[in-house]
Scaffold this motif. Sequence first.
Motif, PDB file in Angstrom:
ATOM      1  N   THR A  31       4.008   8.012  -1.998  1.00  0.00           N
ATOM      2  CA  THR A  31       4.259   6.909  -2.920  1.00  0.00           C
ATOM      3  C   THR A  31       3.268   6.968  -4.076  1.00  0.00           C
ATOM      4  N   ARG A  32       3.696   6.476  -5.242  1.00  0.00           N
ATOM      5  CA  ARG A  32       2.843   6.425  -6.420  1.00  0.00           C
ATOM      6  C   ARG A  32       2.329   5.009  -6.617  1.00  0.00           C
ATOM      7  N   SER A  33       1.125   4.899  -7.152  1.00  0.00           N
ATOM      8  CA  SER A  33       0.604   3.581  -7.493  1.00  0.00           C
ATOM      9  C   SER A  33       1.429   2.984  -8.624  1.00  0.00           C
ATOM     10  N   ASN A  34       1.552   1.662  -8.602  1.00  0.00           N
ATOM     11  CA  ASN A  34       2.218   0.894  -9.654  1.00  0.00           C
ATOM     12  C   ASN A  34       3.718   1.150  -9.742  1.00  0.00           C
ATOM     13  N   VAL A  35       4.305   1.710  -8.688  1.00  0.00           N
ATOM     14  CA  VAL A  35       5.736   2.012  -8.659  1.00  0.00           C
ATOM     15  C   VAL A  35       6.288   1.685  -7.272  1.00  0.00           C
ATOM     16  N   MET A  36       7.494   1.145  -7.229  1.00  0.00           N
ATOM     17  CA  MET A  36       8.181   0.897  -5.959  1.00  0.00           C
ATOM     18  C   MET A  36       9.644   1.268  -6.132  1.00  0.00           C
ATOM     19  N   ASP A  37      10.072   2.297  -5.440  1.00  0.00           N
ATOM     20  CA  ASP A  37      11.445   2.752  -5.571  1.00  0.00           C
ATOM     21  C   ASP A  37      12.418   1.664  -5.122  1.00  0.00           C
ATOM     22  N   ALA A  38      13.571   1.614  -5.779  1.00  0.00           N
ATOM     23  CA  ALA A  38      14.571   0.604  -5.435  1.00  0.00           C
ATOM     24  C   ALA A  38      14.988   0.701  -3.973  1.00  0.00           C
ATOM     25  N   ALA A  39      14.959   1.910  -3.400  1.00  0.00           N
ATOM     26  CA  ALA A  39      15.344   2.068  -1.996  1.00  0.00           C
ATOM     27  C   ALA A  39      14.447   1.247  -1.082  1.00  0.00           C
ATOM     28  N   GLU A  40      13.164   1.119  -1.432  1.00  0.00           N
ATOM     29  CA  GLU A  40      12.259   0.299  -0.619  1.00  0.00           C
ATOM     30  C   GLU A  40      12.617  -1.178  -0.721  1.00  0.00           C
ATOM     31  N   ILE A  41      12.991  -1.597  -1.919  1.00  0.00           N
ATOM     32  CA  ILE A  41      13.380  -3.004  -2.104  1.00  0.00           C
ATOM     33  C   ILE A  41      14.669  -3.289  -1.354  1.00  0.00           C
ATOM     34  N   PRO A  75       5.829  -4.558  -7.760  1.00  0.00           N
ATOM     35  CA  PRO A  75       5.754  -3.094  -7.743  1.00  0.00           C
ATOM     36  C   PRO A  75       4.592  -2.526  -8.539  1.00  0.00           C
ATOM     37  N   GLU A  76       4.236  -3.159  -9.661  1.00  0.00           N
ATOM     38  CA  GLU A  76       3.198  -2.610 -10.522  1.00  0.00           C
ATOM     39  C   GLU A  76       1.789  -2.823  -9.970  1.00  0.00           C
ATOM     40  N   GLN A  77       1.667  -3.571  -8.870  1.00  0.00           N
ATOM     41  CA  GLN A  77       0.378  -3.739  -8.202  1.00  0.00           C
ATOM     42  C   GLN A  77       0.279  -2.867  -6.955  1.00  0.00           C
ATOM     43  N   GLY A 133       0.841  -1.189   0.000  1.00  0.00           N
ATOM     44  CA  GLY A 133       0.000   0.000   0.000  1.00  0.00           C
ATOM     45  C   GLY A 133       0.874   1.236   0.000  1.00  0.00           C
ATOM     46  N   PRO A 134       0.368   2.367   0.505  1.00  0.00           N
ATOM     47  CA  PRO A 134       1.146   3.608   0.496  1.00  0.00           C
ATOM     48  C   PRO A 134       2.341   3.595   1.441  1.00  0.00           C
ATOM     49  N   GLY A 135       2.276   2.788   2.497  1.00  0.00           N
ATOM     50  CA  GLY A 135       3.351   2.769   3.481  1.00  0.00           C
ATOM     51  C   GLY A 135       4.561   1.990   3.003  1.00  0.00           C
ATOM     52  N   PRO A 136       5.655   2.037   3.769  1.00  0.00           N
ATOM     53  CA  PRO A 136       6.863   1.283   3.402  1.00  0.00           C
ATOM     54  C   PRO A 136       6.567  -0.213   3.295  1.00  0.00           C
ATOM     55  N   VAL A 137       6.931  -0.808   2.171  1.00  0.00           N
ATOM     56  CA  VAL A 137       6.626  -2.225   1.971  1.00  0.00           C
ATOM     57  C   VAL A 137       7.369  -3.103   2.980  1.00  0.00           C
ATOM     58  N   VAL A 138       8.495  -2.616   3.512  1.00  0.00           N
ATOM     59  CA  VAL A 138       9.231  -3.413   4.489  1.00  0.00           C
ATOM     60  C   VAL A 138       8.380  -3.678   5.723  1.00  0.00           C
ATOM     61  N   GLU A 139       7.441  -2.783   6.042  1.00  0.00           N
ATOM     62  CA  GLU A 139       6.582  -3.010   7.207  1.00  0.00           C
ATOM     63  C   GLU A 139       5.622  -4.170   6.960  1.00  0.00           C
ATOM     64  N   GLU A 140       5.143  -4.308   5.720  1.00  0.00           N
ATOM     65  CA  GLU A 140       4.308  -5.463   5.378  1.00  0.00           C
ATOM     66  C   GLU A 140       5.119  -6.753   5.501  1.00  0.00           C
ATOM     67  N   VAL A 141       6.388  -6.692   5.130  1.00  0.00           N
ATOM     68  CA  VAL A 141       7.245  -7.876   5.230  1.00  0.00           C
ATOM     69  C   VAL A 141       7.551  -8.198   6.688  1.00  0.00           C
ATOM     70  N   ARG A 142       7.828  -7.175   7.491  1.00  0.00           N
ATOM     71  CA  ARG A 142       8.116  -7.397   8.915  1.00  0.00           C
ATOM     72  C   ARG A 142       6.982  -8.148   9.613  1.00  0.00           C
ATOM     73  N   SER A 171       9.022   0.713 -13.435  1.00  0.00           N
ATOM     74  CA  SER A 171       8.223   0.503 -12.221  1.00  0.00           C
ATOM     75  C   SER A 171       9.101   0.402 -10.977  1.00  0.00           C
ATOM     76  N   VAL A 172      10.420   0.306 -11.169  1.00  0.00           N
ATOM     77  CA  VAL A 172      11.365   0.325 -10.039  1.00  0.00           C
ATOM     78  C   VAL A 172      12.414   1.401 -10.327  1.00  0.00           C
ATOM     79  N   PRO A 173      12.106   2.666 -10.022  1.00  0.00           N
ATOM     80  CA  PRO A 173      13.108   3.720 -10.214  1.00  0.00           C
ATOM     81  C   PRO A 173      14.364   3.440  -9.390  1.00  0.00           C
ATOM     82  N   GLY A 174      15.514   3.661 -10.011  1.00  0.00           N
ATOM     83  CA  GLY A 174      16.771   3.399  -9.313  1.00  0.00           C
ATOM     84  C   GLY A 174      17.156   1.938  -9.286  1.00  0.00           C
ATOM     85  N   ARG A 175      16.613   1.154 -10.218  1.00  0.00           N
ATOM     86  CA  ARG A 175      16.853  -0.298 -10.212  1.00  0.00           C
ATOM     87  C   ARG A 175      18.339  -0.635 -10.269  1.00  0.00           C
TER      88      ARG A 175
END
Length: 201
Positions: free
Chosen positions: A87-97, A77-79, A51-60, A127-131
């Motif tokens: 955060t933008r929909s359909n995008v996940m910055d490489a820093a989050e990954i 990322p595109e979902q 969702g809009p929050g840091p994806v690492v929190e969903e993983v934690r 879909s992953v800026p900074g890949r």
Amino acid sequence: MPTVVVRTGTPSRSAGDDGDHVVEVPLAELEPFVRAAREADQYVLLEVAAGPGPVVEEVRALEPLLTVPGVGVALHPEQRRGDGVATRSNVMDAAEIVDVAEYLAEVTTREGLPPVLLAVHQTRADSVPGRETLRSVPQVEILVVADRTGGATTGEWVWNRLTEDVPETVRLGWSGPAAVYEGVDRLVPTEPAAPVLVAAS
């Protein structure tokens, strides 16, 4: 080795009680699937919604499952459902990954687990800026998975586009059609490098 993908949640238009725009599957419902797959010597990829929050929190939130040997993470990322601000929909910055990879490395080291997979599904490189900053580490193998759509030509186009300029330590995967039909075996790429993960889209 055979791999089972277990979906842990889905993006939602509604914020929900916890405000994260993700409808999570309770851990108690996920655990039997994970345990059964591991007992059958199958690798498990936990497919994590963002969702809009840091994806690492969903993983934690899945840590009780991630301490089981042979369990990794898959991201799409595109979902992603963003808020249009942080955060933008359909995008996940490489820093989050990278944050997810660092967290998985910490869990793996702390628990004395074997290395894990972090699969990043894409149909578009943007879909992953900074890949280019993605890096695998000894504890975490990052895969860019070319997630094809449409026919054979489209699949080849997605593969060719997504395998360009992949960072040196990042491996490749390929996600193809779930339905089996004549000629599907010829769709799995072998050049420039055979994928290390082959999955159904």
